[in-house]
Design an enzyme around this catalytic site. Structure first.
Site, mmCIF file in Angstrom:
data_model
loop_
_atom_site.group_PDB
_atom_site.id
_atom_site.type_symbol
_atom_site.label_atom_id
_atom_site.label_comp_id
_atom_site.label_asym_id
_atom_site.label_seq_id
_atom_site.Cartn_x
_atom_site.Cartn_y
_atom_site.Cartn_z
ATOM 1 N N HIS A 96 0.902 -1.194 0.042
ATOM 2 C CA HIS A 96 0.080 -0.022 -0.007
ATOM 3 C C HIS A 96 0.857 1.170 0.096
ATOM 4 O O HIS A 96 0.631 2.038 -0.840
ATOM 5 C CB HIS A 96 -0.900 -0.079 1.287
ATOM 6 C CG HIS A 96 -1.912 1.417 1.339
ATOM 7 N ND1 HIS A 96 -2.960 1.174 1.035
ATOM 8 C CD2 HIS A 96 -1.346 2.631 2.025
ATOM 9 C CE1 HIS A 96 -3.706 2.283 1.253
ATOM 10 N NE2 HIS A 96 -2.821 3.183 1.776
ATOM 11 N N GLU A 97 1.997 1.385 0.841
ATOM 12 C CA GLU A 97 2.654 2.533 1.113
ATOM 13 C C GLU A 97 3.518 2.685 -0.263
ATOM 14 O O GLU A 97 3.622 3.768 -0.540
ATOM 15 C CB GLU A 97 3.456 2.477 2.359
ATOM 16 C CG GLU A 97 2.680 2.635 3.598
ATOM 17 C CD GLU A 97 1.772 3.711 3.616
ATOM 18 O OE1 GLU A 97 2.131 4.726 2.901
ATOM 19 O OE2 GLU A 97 0.788 3.573 4.139
#
Length: 268
Positions: free
Chosen positions: A55-56
């Site tokens: 996600h990051e």
């Protein structure tokens, strides 16, 4: 963004934002708090940490692949209800069997994750989604109810809070005793102290966009270089230089539809 490094969170920082005006190239960091391994041992991640890492890194790609003129429009400088969308697309690739085979291997033997484990993980994604979706929507609708009040209509007494909340949930059709809102009014920090005033809905709206995009990949041959380039140039590179939904529609060929998200959550 200033974050206490001892917080159990993960985040992306843009130290330098890409822009043509000043001729600057992007400098981005990803930060993930994980358990330090014993001396000489590898760092192992639990599944939540794996999906968080993906996600990051999606946020990082949004910053790194920016191609705009002005710093104020670079990378993740988009409305709050769009900023999580590219990162959630990237998060979904952690579940892709083709990608799983490339990284989900035993740290000592190098053996890939057994296929039956992958099948079990994929099947588990829809467990409890009816409850999770309802409690989230109840909280998002409660947020809207509070922030659509005129100043003169805001309750002035603590005793008025629960009746207002009950009426708001009933009016929205989500007053289920067995599925309360994820956050009740008295501890809803996201909307009263966390910068999400009238914006808590943005998480699931970003997921509508992300699920529709994952389906676009599937319809066009999957994780090919051509599809990746299209996602990069039509969407990631544009940042806030144009209406982000125009970037989405340029990629998808139409406005977003909710069907792919309902399918993903097992709610069709």
């Amino acid at each position: 963004m200033v974050v206490n490094p001892k917080q159990a969170v993960a985040w992306m920082n843009s130290l330098v934002v890409q822009n043509e005006l000043l001729g600057q190239r992007p400098v981005v960091t990803n930060n993930l708090n994980i358990v330090k391994p014993p001396a000489g041992e590898p760092t192992l991640l639990v599944w939540d940490e794996v999906t968080t890492l993906f996600h990051e890194f999606g946020h990082a790609l949004h910053g790194l692949l920016s191609d705009v003129r002005y710093p104020s429009q670079s990378g993740t400088s988009v409305p709050r209800d769009f900023v999580e969308y590219p990162s959630q697309v990237n998060e979904m690739w952690s579940w892709e069997p083709e990608i799983l085979r490339s990284f989900a291997v035993h740290h000592a033997t190098g053996e890939p994750m057994p296929a039956e484990w992958v099948d079990t993980m994929l099947a588990s994604r829809v467990w409890g989604e009816g409850f999770a979706t309802t409690e989230y929507l109840a909280a998002a609708l409660l947020d809207q109810a509070w922030h659509q009040l005129a100043p003169s209509d805001v309750p002035t007494s603590v005793e008025d809070v629960l009746p207002f909340e009950a009426a708001a949930l009933a009016a929205a059709g989500v007053d289920f005793e067995s599925v309360p809102p994820r956050y009740r009014t008295t501890y809803f920090n996201h909307i009263f102290g966390g910068g999400y005033s009238a914006g808590y809905y943005s998480y699931i709206w970003s997921e509508v966009l992300d699920a529709d995009t994952v389906e676009w990949y599937a319809e066009n041959g999957g994780l090919t270089r051509a599809n990746g380039d299209a996602f990069r140039h039509r969407l990631l590179a544009r940042g806030g230089s144009q209406d982000p939904l125009a970037s989405f529609e340029d990629l998808r060929g139409r406005p977003a539809e909710i069907g792919p998200l309902l399918e993903r959550r097992g709610l069709v």
